[in-house]
Design a protein around this motif. Structure first.
Motif, PDB file in Angstrom:
ATOM      1  N   THR A  54      34.070  78.038  -9.636  1.00  0.00           N
ATOM      2  CA  THR A  54      33.074  79.097  -9.473  1.00  0.00           C
ATOM      3  C   THR A  54      31.867  78.945 -10.388  1.00  0.00           C
ATOM      4  O   THR A  54      30.796  79.460 -10.072  1.00  0.00           O
ATOM      5  CB  THR A  54      33.700  80.491  -9.700  1.00  0.00           C
ATOM      6  OG1 THR A  54      34.264  80.548 -10.999  1.00  0.00           O
ATOM      7  CG2 THR A  54      34.760  80.785  -8.652  1.00  0.00           C
ATOM      8  N   LYS A  61      29.245  74.547  -9.909  1.00  0.00           N
ATOM      9  CA  LYS A  61      28.973  74.173  -8.523  1.00  0.00           C
ATOM     10  C   LYS A  61      27.833  73.172  -8.384  1.00  0.00           C
ATOM     11  O   LYS A  61      27.768  72.429  -7.422  1.00  0.00           O
ATOM     12  CB  LYS A  61      28.638  75.413  -7.707  1.00  0.00           C
ATOM     13  CG  LYS A  61      29.807  76.361  -7.556  1.00  0.00           C
ATOM     14  CD  LYS A  61      29.441  77.529  -6.694  1.00  0.00           C
ATOM     15  CE  LYS A  61      30.660  78.397  -6.479  1.00  0.00           C
ATOM     16  NZ  LYS A  61      30.509  79.284  -5.345  1.00  0.00           N
ATOM     17  N   ASP A  78      27.497  72.641  -4.581  1.00  0.00           N
ATOM     18  CA  ASP A  78      28.700  72.567  -3.747  1.00  0.00           C
ATOM     19  C   ASP A  78      29.350  73.940  -3.698  1.00  0.00           C
ATOM     20  O   ASP A  78      30.096  74.318  -4.601  1.00  0.00           O
ATOM     21  CB  ASP A  78      29.654  71.525  -4.312  1.00  0.00           C
ATOM     22  CG  ASP A  78      30.906  71.337  -3.478  1.00  0.00           C
ATOM     23  OD1 ASP A  78      30.996  71.928  -2.380  1.00  0.00           O
ATOM     24  OD2 ASP A  78      31.803  70.601  -3.919  1.00  0.00           O
ATOM     25  N   GLU A  79      29.055  74.699  -2.676  1.00  0.00           N
ATOM     26  CA  GLU A  79      29.585  76.065  -2.550  1.00  0.00           C
ATOM     27  C   GLU A  79      31.100  76.081  -2.396  1.00  0.00           C
ATOM     28  O   GLU A  79      31.753  77.046  -2.779  1.00  0.00           O
ATOM     29  CB  GLU A  79      28.924  76.792  -1.382  1.00  0.00           C
ATOM     30  CG  GLU A  79      27.454  77.095  -1.597  1.00  0.00           C
ATOM     31  CD  GLU A  79      27.180  78.020  -2.780  1.00  0.00           C
ATOM     32  OE1 GLU A  79      28.042  78.851  -3.130  1.00  0.00           O
ATOM     33  OE2 GLU A  79      26.098  77.900  -3.369  1.00  0.00           O
TER      34      GLU A  79
END
Length: 67
Positions: free
Chosen positions: A21, A24, A33-34
């Motif tokens: 989280t 990213k 990078d979600e």
């Protein structure tokens, strides 16, 4: 090294979720990078958290030494 993909709430699992989280953005290319997709592996003496950027292929690792 064993690979673990647990859904538990232990400290090491919470740390993996934290990396997913908060880390990213790839430091090499700037891609965000979600999905996260950090993996964790252990040999009983250390835990290695690993991520490969889906855009440029850059590797990132965090190693935690256990006792």
């Amino acid at each position: 090294m064993a690979t673990y993909d647990t859904t538990g709430g232990g400290a090491l699992e919470r740390l993996r979720r934290r990396y997913e989280t908060t880390e990213k953005k790839c430091p090499a290319c700037g891609f965000v990078d979600e999905a996260g997709n950090w993996t964790s592996e252990t040999d009983g003496r250390r835990v290695v958290y690993h991520h490969v950027c889906p855009s440029c292929g850059a590797d990132r690792e965090h190693v935690i030494e256990l006792g």
